[in-house]
Design a protein around this motif. Structure first.
Motif, PDB file in Angstrom:
ATOM      1  N   GLU A   1      41.019  44.728  40.085  1.00 57.02           N
ATOM      2  CA  GLU A   1      39.575  44.762  39.855  1.00 57.02           C
ATOM      3  C   GLU A   1      39.203  46.002  39.042  1.00 57.02           C
ATOM      4  OE1 GLU A   1      37.553  44.529  43.572  1.00 57.02           O
ATOM      5  OE2 GLU A   1      38.422  42.570  44.089  1.00 57.02           O
ATOM      6  N   GLU A   2      39.897  47.106  39.298  1.00 55.44           N
ATOM      7  CA  GLU A   2      39.619  48.348  38.577  1.00 55.44           C
ATOM      8  C   GLU A   2      39.879  48.185  37.080  1.00 55.44           C
ATOM      9  OE1 GLU A   2      41.175  53.031  38.439  1.00 55.44           O
ATOM     10  OE2 GLU A   2      42.081  51.573  39.822  1.00 55.44           O
ATOM     11  N   ASP A   3      40.996  47.536  36.726  1.00 53.05           N
ATOM     12  CA  ASP A   3      41.320  47.368  35.310  1.00 53.05           C
ATOM     13  C   ASP A   3      40.360  46.403  34.622  1.00 53.05           C
ATOM     14  OD1 ASP A   3      43.375  49.180  35.311  1.00 53.05           O
ATOM     15  OD2 ASP A   3      44.978  47.702  35.513  1.00 53.05           O
ATOM     16  N   VAL A   4      39.891  45.381  35.329  1.00 58.34           N
ATOM     17  CA  VAL A   4      38.917  44.452  34.739  1.00 58.34           C
ATOM     18  C   VAL A   4      37.590  45.192  34.511  1.00 58.34           C
ATOM     19  CG1 VAL A   4      37.648  42.291  35.031  1.00 58.34           C
ATOM     20  CG2 VAL A   4      40.034  42.444  35.788  1.00 58.34           C
ATOM     21  N   ARG A   5      37.219  46.047  35.447  1.00 56.56           N
ATOM     22  CA  ARG A   5      36.014  46.868  35.252  1.00 56.56           C
ATOM     23  C   ARG A   5      36.187  47.816  34.072  1.00 56.56           C
ATOM     24  NH1 ARG A   5      35.776  47.213  41.191  1.00 56.56           N
ATOM     25  NH2 ARG A   5      33.959  46.054  41.939  1.00 56.56           N
ATOM     26  N   LEU A   6      37.413  48.300  33.866  1.00 54.89           N
ATOM     27  CA  LEU A   6      37.689  49.182  32.734  1.00 54.89           C
ATOM     28  C   LEU A   6      37.468  48.446  31.409  1.00 54.89           C
ATOM     29  CD1 LEU A   6      38.814  52.123  32.304  1.00 54.89           C
ATOM     30  CD2 LEU A   6      41.015  51.037  31.890  1.00 54.89           C
ATOM     31  N   LEU A   7      37.859  47.182  31.358  1.00 49.84           N
ATOM     32  CA  LEU A   7      37.590  46.372  30.160  1.00 49.84           C
ATOM     33  C   LEU A   7      36.089  46.342  29.887  1.00 49.84           C
ATOM     34  CD1 LEU A   7      39.959  43.281  30.711  1.00 49.84           C
ATOM     35  CD2 LEU A   7      40.285  45.145  29.081  1.00 49.84           C
ATOM     36  N   ALA A   8      35.311  46.090  30.943  1.00 49.29           N
ATOM     37  CA  ALA A   8      33.857  46.027  30.781  1.00 49.29           C
ATOM     38  C   ALA A   8      33.294  47.370  30.327  1.00 49.29           C
ATOM     39  CB  ALA A   8      33.210  45.597  32.100  1.00 49.29           C
ATOM     40  N   GLU A   9      33.813  48.461  30.896  1.00 50.54           N
ATOM     41  CA  GLU A   9      33.335  49.798  30.522  1.00 50.54           C
ATOM     42  C   GLU A   9      33.599  50.095  29.049  1.00 50.54           C
ATOM     43  OE1 GLU A   9      34.167  54.514  31.612  1.00 50.54           O
ATOM     44  OE2 GLU A   9      35.025  52.921  32.878  1.00 50.54           O
TER      45      GLU A   9
ATOM     46  N   HIS B   1      47.168  27.731  37.218  1.00 49.45           N
ATOM     47  CA  HIS B   1      46.776  27.070  38.463  1.00 49.45           C
ATOM     48  C   HIS B   1      45.290  27.304  38.723  1.00 49.45           C
ATOM     49  CE1 HIS B   1      51.039  26.434  39.332  1.00 49.45           C
ATOM     50  NE2 HIS B   1      51.226  27.677  38.944  1.00 49.45           N
ATOM     51  N   VAL B   2      44.695  26.346  39.422  1.00 48.95           N
ATOM     52  CA  VAL B   2      43.261  26.407  39.674  1.00 48.95           C
ATOM     53  C   VAL B   2      42.903  27.668  40.455  1.00 48.95           C
ATOM     54  CG1 VAL B   2      41.317  25.253  40.811  1.00 48.95           C
ATOM     55  CG2 VAL B   2      43.029  23.902  39.572  1.00 48.95           C
ATOM     56  N   GLU B   3      43.769  28.076  41.383  1.00 51.89           N
ATOM     57  CA  GLU B   3      43.493  29.278  42.168  1.00 51.89           C
ATOM     58  C   GLU B   3      43.331  30.503  41.257  1.00 51.89           C
ATOM     59  OE1 GLU B   3      46.029  27.238  42.648  1.00 51.89           O
ATOM     60  OE2 GLU B   3      45.411  26.191  44.491  1.00 51.89           O
ATOM     61  N   GLN B   4      44.103  30.553  40.176  1.00 48.56           N
ATOM     62  CA  GLN B   4      43.990  31.660  39.222  1.00 48.56           C
ATOM     63  C   GLN B   4      42.643  31.628  38.506  1.00 48.56           C
ATOM     64  OE1 GLN B   4      47.316  30.552  36.851  1.00 48.56           O
ATOM     65  NE2 GLN B   4      48.757  31.940  37.887  1.00 48.56           N
ATOM     66  N   MET B   5      42.173  30.425  38.194  1.00 48.30           N
ATOM     67  CA  MET B   5      40.876  30.289  37.536  1.00 48.30           C
ATOM     68  C   MET B   5      39.771  30.872  38.418  1.00 48.30           C
ATOM     69  SD  MET B   5      41.225  26.363  36.186  1.00 48.30           S
ATOM     70  CE  MET B   5      42.798  25.748  35.572  1.00 48.30           C
ATOM     71  N   VAL B   6      39.839  30.538  39.721  1.00 51.28           N
ATOM     72  CA  VAL B   6      38.835  31.017  40.661  1.00 51.28           C
ATOM     73  C   VAL B   6      38.907  32.546  40.777  1.00 51.28           C
ATOM     74  CG1 VAL B   6      38.057  30.950  43.064  1.00 51.28           C
ATOM     75  CG2 VAL B   6      38.836  28.856  41.938  1.00 51.28           C
ATOM     76  N   GLU B   7      40.129  33.086  40.871  1.00 50.59           N
ATOM     77  CA  GLU B   7      40.298  34.534  40.970  1.00 50.59           C
ATOM     78  C   GLU B   7      39.802  35.238  39.711  1.00 50.59           C
ATOM     79  OE1 GLU B   7      41.750  38.198  42.773  1.00 50.59           O
ATOM     80  OE2 GLU B   7      40.748  36.335  43.352  1.00 50.59           O
ATOM     81  N   THR B   8      40.051  34.620  38.561  1.00 51.44           N
ATOM     82  CA  THR B   8      39.580  35.173  37.292  1.00 51.44           C
ATOM     83  C   THR B   8      38.050  35.218  37.258  1.00 51.44           C
ATOM     84  OG1 THR B   8      41.527  34.466  36.054  1.00 51.44           O
ATOM     85  CG2 THR B   8      39.504  34.743  34.800  1.00 51.44           C
ATOM     86  N   ALA B   9      37.419  34.146  37.705  1.00 50.66           N
ATOM     87  CA  ALA B   9      35.958  34.106  37.739  1.00 50.66           C
ATOM     88  C   ALA B   9      35.410  35.177  38.671  1.00 50.66           C
ATOM     89  CB  ALA B   9      35.490  32.726  38.183  1.00 50.66           C
ATOM     90  N   ARG B  10      36.066  35.382  39.806  1.00 55.69           N
ATOM     91  CA  ARG B  10      35.607  36.383  40.770  1.00 55.69           C
ATOM     92  C   ARG B  10      35.675  37.799  40.184  1.00 55.69           C
ATOM     93  NH1 ARG B  10      37.340  39.993  44.423  1.00 55.69           N
ATOM     94  NH2 ARG B  10      39.530  39.755  43.815  1.00 55.69           N
ATOM     95  N   LYS B  11      36.808  38.137  39.583  1.00 58.49           N
ATOM     96  CA  LYS B  11      36.996  39.491  39.065  1.00 58.49           C
ATOM     97  C   LYS B  11      36.085  39.787  37.873  1.00 58.49           C
ATOM     98  CE  LYS B  11      41.700  40.202  40.736  1.00 58.49           C
ATOM     99  NZ  LYS B  11      43.140  40.248  40.420  1.00 58.49           N
ATOM    100  N   THR B  12      35.922  38.828  36.983  1.00 54.56           N
ATOM    101  CA  THR B  12      35.045  39.074  35.830  1.00 54.56           C
ATOM    102  C   THR B  12      33.588  39.143  36.266  1.00 54.56           C
ATOM    103  OG1 THR B  12      35.145  36.680  35.369  1.00 54.56           O
ATOM    104  CG2 THR B  12      36.581  38.105  34.072  1.00 54.56           C
ATOM    105  N   HIS B  13      33.227  38.364  37.293  1.00 56.24           N
ATOM    106  CA  HIS B  13      31.850  38.428  37.811  1.00 56.24           C
ATOM    107  C   HIS B  13      31.574  39.810  38.394  1.00 56.24           C
ATOM    108  CE1 HIS B  13      28.105  37.206  39.678  1.00 56.24           C
ATOM    109  NE2 HIS B  13      28.562  37.639  40.856  1.00 56.24           N
ATOM    110  N   LEU B  14      32.522  40.352  39.138  1.00 56.14           N
ATOM    111  CA  LEU B  14      32.353  41.692  39.705  1.00 56.14           C
ATOM    112  C   LEU B  14      32.188  42.745  38.619  1.00 56.14           C
ATOM    113  CD1 LEU B  14      34.991  41.703  42.618  1.00 56.14           C
ATOM    114  CD2 LEU B  14      32.493  41.703  42.854  1.00 56.14           C
ATOM    115  N   ALA B  15      32.892  42.536  37.485  1.00 58.22           N
ATOM    116  CA  ALA B  15      32.837  43.501  36.381  1.00 58.22           C
ATOM    117  C   ALA B  15      31.631  43.293  35.476  1.00 58.22           C
ATOM    118  CB  ALA B  15      34.120  43.404  35.558  1.00 58.22           C
ATOM    119  N   GLY B  16      30.911  42.183  35.653  1.00 55.21           N
ATOM    120  CA  GLY B  16      29.751  41.903  34.807  1.00 55.21           C
ATOM    121  C   GLY B  16      30.117  41.368  33.435  1.00 55.21           C
ATOM    122  N   ILE B  17      31.277  40.726  33.343  1.00 51.98           N
ATOM    123  CA  ILE B  17      31.730  40.145  32.068  1.00 51.98           C
ATOM    124  C   ILE B  17      31.405  38.658  32.056  1.00 51.98           C
ATOM    125  CG2 ILE B  17      33.718  39.664  30.598  1.00 51.98           C
ATOM    126  CD1 ILE B  17      35.079  42.141  31.788  1.00 51.98           C
TER     127      ILE B  17
END
Length: 355
Positions: free
Chosen positions: A282-290, A317-333
């Motif tokens: 999550e930290e690295d995804v937030r870094l992308l947003a920053e 896999h679908v589970e990865q799609m869901v996890e990707t959506a969660r992390k980018t949502h937290l980062a505001g992307i």
């Protein structure tokens, strides 16, 4: 070289807002310029009456090069080529781009096409221009297909893919981002930091020429070029055209850190596959947003595991799609999950699963 050393490059118009000057032509232009050629770029935004501009510019040119994607792009390319060939029958007309590379024989069947540059075109087009300028035979130019003096189609061997770090930067100075900003509403500069992808999705063209190899700029080159280009052209947004930007996740994070450290502020976006981002913290995804990442496009294609297998996307896999959506949502992307409907073998039940 003879009296003329000018190469005219044409990018046909397409539907949709432009993301900046045609990056394919800017990449082709750089090796030509470095070798002493003059390059004239033509597209419908630089020249609304592009056909008349091309007829004028080819009057004293060595050849006309046209980059073509499959689809409506082809219509303008055909129309312009016929007009040039009618007025200047001796003028070599060279097609390149994905469509011409994948449908080479079909493209060369047309009387107005003299040669096709297949795949990565920078060095092939340069060598061809040098042969034309020197009045020399075209045989032996790797990556080239052409018609010989008897009209026979000759396919030279593939040219090995060059390390893109060894190629000069695109010739951004040949164009004005302000012209494209009038149409798009934002000052943009299209950029590619890598080509190729390790995957072998059945519908994708990348594997044909890049052989599943990830070919990327060094982190320092990306950061240094952007830190120089963004303020020089007053750029607000940089769309990355990489096929799969996060193949090397550590490289992606290092680029984001470098942009932050440079102090240059701009928005940027890229496309990648969900499996790579799902593995990021999550930290690295937030870094992308920053660093300015505000949008990511994902080649999701389907939420049916059966259809993904048909596409040779067993890695996703679908589970990865869901996890990707969660992390980018937290980062505001903001994200887009692209979908392919009607894939061979897909049923209504599969589509409903995706929806």
């Amino acid at each position: 070289m003879p009296a003329t050393n000018k190469v005219v490059l044409f990018y046909p118009p397409y539907d949709g807002p432009p993301l900046g000057a045609p990056l394919s032509l800017l990449c082709l232009a750089s090796p030509l310029l470095r070798s002493g050629f003059e390059v004239k770029l033509v597209d419908n935004l630089l020249y609304p009456d592009y056909e008349r501009a091309i007829l004028r510019e080819t009057e004293d040119a060595l050849c006309l090069g046209i980059s073509v994607l499959t689809g409506p792009h082809i219509g303008a390319a055909v129309r312009v080529s016929r007009a040039v060939k009618k007025l200047r029958p001796k003028m070599p007309i060279v097609f390149g781009g994905w469509h011409s590379s994948l449908a080479t024989q079909q493209t060369l069947a047309e009387p107005f096409v003299d040669a096709v540059v297949r795949g990565q075109g920078e060095l092939t087009l340069l060598e061809l221009a040098q042969r034309i300028a020197g009045g020399r035979d075209w045989h032996g130019v790797r990556g080239l297909s052409f018609k010989d003096a008897e009209g026979r189609v000759i396919h030279e061997p593939e040219r090995p893919v060059a390390n893109i770090n060894d190629l000069p930067a695109p010739a951004y100075h040949l164009t004005d981002p302000g012209i494209y900003a009038v149409v798009s509403g934002v000052r943009q500069l299209a950029y590619t930091s890598s080509v190729g992808c390790p995957y072998q999705c059945n519908y994708c063209t990348d594997q044909v020429f890049y052989k599943r190899r990830f070919n990327a700029y060094r982190v320092e080159r990306v950061v240094d070029e952007l830190a120089e280009l963004v303020p020089r052209y007053n750029i607000e947004h940089v769309p990355f055209f990489d096929s799969n930007f996060l193949v090397d996740r550590r490289r992606g994070v290092a680029i984001a850190k470098g942009i932050i450290a440079s102090g240059i502020k701009f928005r940027w976006d890229f496309q990648t596959s969900t499996d790579f981002l799902a593995l990021m913290s999550e930290e690295d995804v937030r870094l992308l947003a920053e660093s300015g990442v505000h949008h990511i496009g994902f080649g999701t294609e389907s939420a049916s595991q059966e259809v993904l297998t048909l596409m040779n996307k067993r890695f996703q896999h679908v589970e990865q799609m869901v996890e990707t959506a969660r992390k980018t949502h937290l980062a505001g992307i903001h994200v887009v999950f692209n979908i392919i409907l009607g894939y061979p073998g897909e049923t209504e039940a599969h589509r409903q699963q995706t929806f």
